[in-house]
Design a protein around this motif. Structure first.
Motif, PDB file in Angstrom:
ATOM      1  N   PHE A  90       0.768  -9.891  -5.213  1.00 16.01           N
ATOM      2  CA  PHE A  90       1.478 -10.292  -3.989  1.00 16.01           C
ATOM      3  C   PHE A  90       1.507  -9.140  -2.982  1.00 16.01           C
ATOM      4  O   PHE A  90       1.209  -9.312  -1.794  1.00 16.01           O
ATOM      5  N   GLU A  91       1.887  -7.977  -3.481  1.00 17.56           N
ATOM      6  CA  GLU A  91       1.983  -6.806  -2.595  1.00 17.56           C
ATOM      7  C   GLU A  91       0.633  -6.516  -1.936  1.00 17.56           C
ATOM      8  O   GLU A  91       0.558  -6.243  -0.741  1.00 17.56           O
ATOM      9  N   VAL A 118      -2.042  -8.561  -1.483  1.00 20.97           N
ATOM     10  CA  VAL A 118      -2.529  -9.610  -0.581  1.00 20.97           C
ATOM     11  C   VAL A 118      -1.736  -9.620   0.721  1.00 20.97           C
ATOM     12  O   VAL A 118      -2.314  -9.660   1.817  1.00 20.97           O
ATOM     13  N   TYR A 119      -0.402  -9.564   0.613  1.00 23.64           N
ATOM     14  CA  TYR A 119       0.408  -9.629   1.833  1.00 23.64           C
ATOM     15  C   TYR A 119       0.504  -8.269   2.526  1.00 23.64           C
ATOM     16  O   TYR A 119       0.972  -8.183   3.652  1.00 23.64           O
ATOM     17  N   GLY A 120       0.067  -7.231   1.854  1.00 25.31           N
ATOM     18  CA  GLY A 120      -0.007  -5.922   2.492  1.00 25.31           C
ATOM     19  C   GLY A 120      -1.340  -5.684   3.177  1.00 25.31           C
ATOM     20  O   GLY A 120      -1.499  -4.738   3.934  1.00 25.31           O
ATOM     21  N   HIS A 121      -2.286  -6.548   2.925  1.00 24.16           N
ATOM     22  CA  HIS A 121      -3.617  -6.411   3.530  1.00 24.16           C
ATOM     23  C   HIS A 121      -4.052  -7.755   4.094  1.00 24.16           C
ATOM     24  O   HIS A 121      -4.972  -8.392   3.575  1.00 24.16           O
ATOM     25  N   PRO A 122      -3.394  -8.200   5.148  1.00 25.76           N
ATOM     26  CA  PRO A 122      -3.698  -9.537   5.670  1.00 25.76           C
ATOM     27  C   PRO A 122      -5.110  -9.662   6.220  1.00 25.76           C
ATOM     28  O   PRO A 122      -5.583 -10.767   6.429  1.00 25.76           O
ATOM     29  N   GLU A 123      -5.753  -8.533   6.444  1.00 27.45           N
ATOM     30  CA  GLU A 123      -7.102  -8.605   6.999  1.00 27.45           C
ATOM     31  C   GLU A 123      -8.149  -8.932   5.926  1.00 27.45           C
ATOM     32  O   GLU A 123      -9.290  -9.261   6.242  1.00 27.45           O
TER      33      GLU A 123
END
Lengths: 177, 156
Positions: free
Chosen positions: A133-134, A136-141
């Protein structure tokens, strides 16, 4: 007679807008959908937002381009503007006065209590699920394929993990409601 | 309204942008006709944005920008410094300040012509990640064009 050259836009600064749109285009649409815009409007406004940013950047009006935040804010501004115009057009001015003063599309979607509940739900995840989760949502690009590759898990595993995370957070938010 | 609604997985794939263009197109068309699916999509989008908020609150910097600073902010001072160094140390008789040479990049923007097929053109361009401009607002030579052959749009 040679075929005419394709008439494509050129950015003098070298910033790759096509890459930026490929990486963040959906996020902008989703941000608009999340604020109640119907799909056709969300897609139109997202396009308009990107076009405005490109024109501004070409004119030298953007010193820093931080994405996806800049594009999301631009799109939300356009949505707010469209909603205000729509309200005026329906001539419900008296009711609109109240609504528009409180209109703030950049506000958070979660209340403080909901945020705490969601955070608690995430804290109960397995370390691996939290890591996914961290990341994926920390690297939205990053696309999911690339995220899975970097995390050394299969794409299916990544999506399954995200599905479980969403289920937990959704349940926590529904409890709050 | 459609009798068959989109599955949660289909809605999520739309939010993620992980569908292939044909599936994306099908989902997009369906959502425009089906109010229940439109509402479900809105909810899925809202949850997605909420997750970004949660991640941000936990300090995971989900909105960390891919930041681009105009090259001139960095390169001009460097060019000036390099030129001064060259002029003062290596060749003291002349001071030359060169602007940095910037590279060009193409934007995949297209004009979708007016007419009954314009909406379809826009949708297909969106599905390919292209910027769309409309004939009424297009200006200058900077925009490509879309053409239709049968039911297939092609973009320059």
């Amino acid at each position: 007679m040679p075929a005419p050259e394709p008439r494509l836009a050129v950015v003098s600064s070298g910033f790759r807008w096509d890459d930026a749109i490929a990486a963040h285009g959906r996020r902008v649409v989703v941000a608009l959908l999340a604020r109640g815009a119907p799909l056709h409007q969300a897609e139109d406004l997202a396009q308009e937002a990107w076009a405005l940013l490109i024109r501004k950047e070409q004119a030298g009006g953007l010193k820093t381009i931080e994405l996806p935040g800049l594009a999301v804010r631009q799109a939300l501004f356009l949505l707010q503007d469209a909603q205000r115009k729509s309200t005026r057009e329906t001539e419900e001015l008296a009711a609109a006065a109240e609504q528009t003063t409180g209109l703030d599309l950049e506000r958070n979607l979660l209340s403080r209590e909901e945020l705490q509940r969601a955070s608690r739900a995430l804290a109960a995840l397995s370390p691996r699920a939290k890591e996914v989760f961290e990341f994926v949502y920390g690297h939205p690009e990053l696309r999911h394929e690339e995220a899975a590759n970097r995390l050394s898990i299969s794409l299916q595993r990544l999506r399954q993990t995200l599905y479980e995370v969403r289920q937990r957070v959704r349940a926590a938010l529904e409890e709050a409601a | 309204m459609s009798a068959e609604h989109l599955s949660p997985e289909e809605l999520q794939s739309f939010v993620d942008g992980s569908s292939d263009p044909a599936t994306e197109q099908r989902l997009s068309v369906h959502v425009r006709k089906c109010s229940a699916c439109a509402a479900a999509l809105s909810n899925a989008a809202k949850l997605e944005e909420q997750l970004y908020e949660v991640a941000a609150a936990r300090g995971w910097a989900p909105n960390r920008a891919r930041t681009f600073r105009r090259a001139t902010r960095v390169l001009v001072p460097l060019a000036i410094a390099a030129s001064l160094l060259y002029a003062l140390v290596l060749r003291p008789r002349a001071i030359v300040v060169n602007e940095p040479e910037l590279t060009a990049a193409a934007i995949p923007a297209v004009i979708c012509p007016d007419g009954p097929d314009q909406r379809q053109c826009v949708r297909e361009a969106h599905a390919r990640g292209l910027i769309v401009s409309y004939p009424a607002t297009a200006s200058g030579p900077a925009i490509g064009a879309a053409t239709i052959q049968g039911s297939e749009w092609s973009f320059e």
